[in-house]
Design a protein around this motif. Structure first.
Motif, short mmCIF file in Angstrom:
data_model
loop_
_atom_site.label_atom_id
_atom_site.label_comp_id
_atom_site.label_asym_id
_atom_site.label_seq_id
_atom_site.Cartn_x
_atom_site.Cartn_y
_atom_site.Cartn_z
N VAL A 8 -15.87 62.88 10.84
CA VAL A 8 -16.73 64.05 10.63
C VAL A 8 -18.18 63.76 10.98
O VAL A 8 -18.95 64.69 11.27
N TYR A 27 -26.57 75.02 10.26
CA TYR A 27 -25.75 75.58 11.34
C TYR A 27 -25.51 77.06 11.10
O TYR A 27 -25.23 77.46 9.97
N GLU A 34 -19.15 62.63 13.64
CA GLU A 34 -19.30 63.03 15.04
C GLU A 34 -19.59 64.53 15.18
O GLU A 34 -19.97 64.99 16.25
N HIS A 35 -19.40 65.27 14.10
CA HIS A 35 -19.50 66.73 14.16
C HIS A 35 -20.64 67.30 13.32
O HIS A 35 -21.16 68.37 13.65
N THR A 38 -12.77 71.70 14.06
CA THR A 38 -12.60 70.53 14.92
C THR A 38 -12.64 69.24 14.10
O THR A 38 -11.79 68.36 14.27
N ALA A 39 -13.62 69.13 13.20
CA ALA A 39 -13.81 67.90 12.43
C ALA A 39 -12.64 67.61 11.50
O ALA A 39 -12.14 66.48 11.45
N LEU A 75 -17.17 73.92 14.03
CA LEU A 75 -17.30 72.46 13.88
C LEU A 75 -16.36 71.95 12.79
O LEU A 75 -15.74 70.89 12.95
#
Length: 100
Positions: free
Chosen positions: A25, A35, A27-28, A46-47, A43
C-alpha cells in the motif's frame, strides 16, 4: 508478515483506520496527502487487491481482511458527495516481522 494500518480523515473530519496485510500500500498512498474521493477509491481498489495478491503469493490464499477493508472504505465513501470531497491519508504505520 507485516501489516499496515492506514489512518484516514474523511471530508467531514471523521477519522477511520484501514488495515492492509502488506506494505504494498506504500506504493499507492502517501502520508499527509489528500486525494479526491474518486481517486482515493481507485487507489484503494488497486492497493488492497495488490495486498491480497501478495498474501496469496506467500501464504497460498487471498486475504479476506484486505477485501473487508476495501469494502469498508467503499461503504464510508457513500456518505459523501463526490464533487469536491477529499480523503486525507494521515498516517501509514507498519507492524509485523517480515515484509511481504
Amino acid at each position: 508478515m507485516p501489516a499496515v494500518n492506514i489512518k484516514l480523515r474523511w471530508p467531514d473530519g471523521k477519522l477511520s483506520t484501514a488495515y492492509s496485510p502488506s506494505t504494498v500500500v506504500y506504493e499507492h498512498f502517501k502520508a499527509g496527502h489528500s486525494y479526491p474521493l474518486a481517486d482515493f477509491l481507485s487507489l484503494a481498489e488497486t492497493a488492497f487487491n495488490a495486498a491480497s495478491e501478495r498474501v496469496k503469493q506467500v501464504r497460498g490464499f487471498y486475504c479476506s481482511s484486505a477485501m473487508d477493508s476495501l469494502a469498508g472504505l467503499r461503504l464510508l465513501a457513500r456518505q459523501y458527495p463526490a464533487r469536491g470531497a477529499r480523503v486525507e491519508v494521515l498516517d501509514l504505520r507498519t507492524h509485523g516481522a517480515e515484509q511481504v
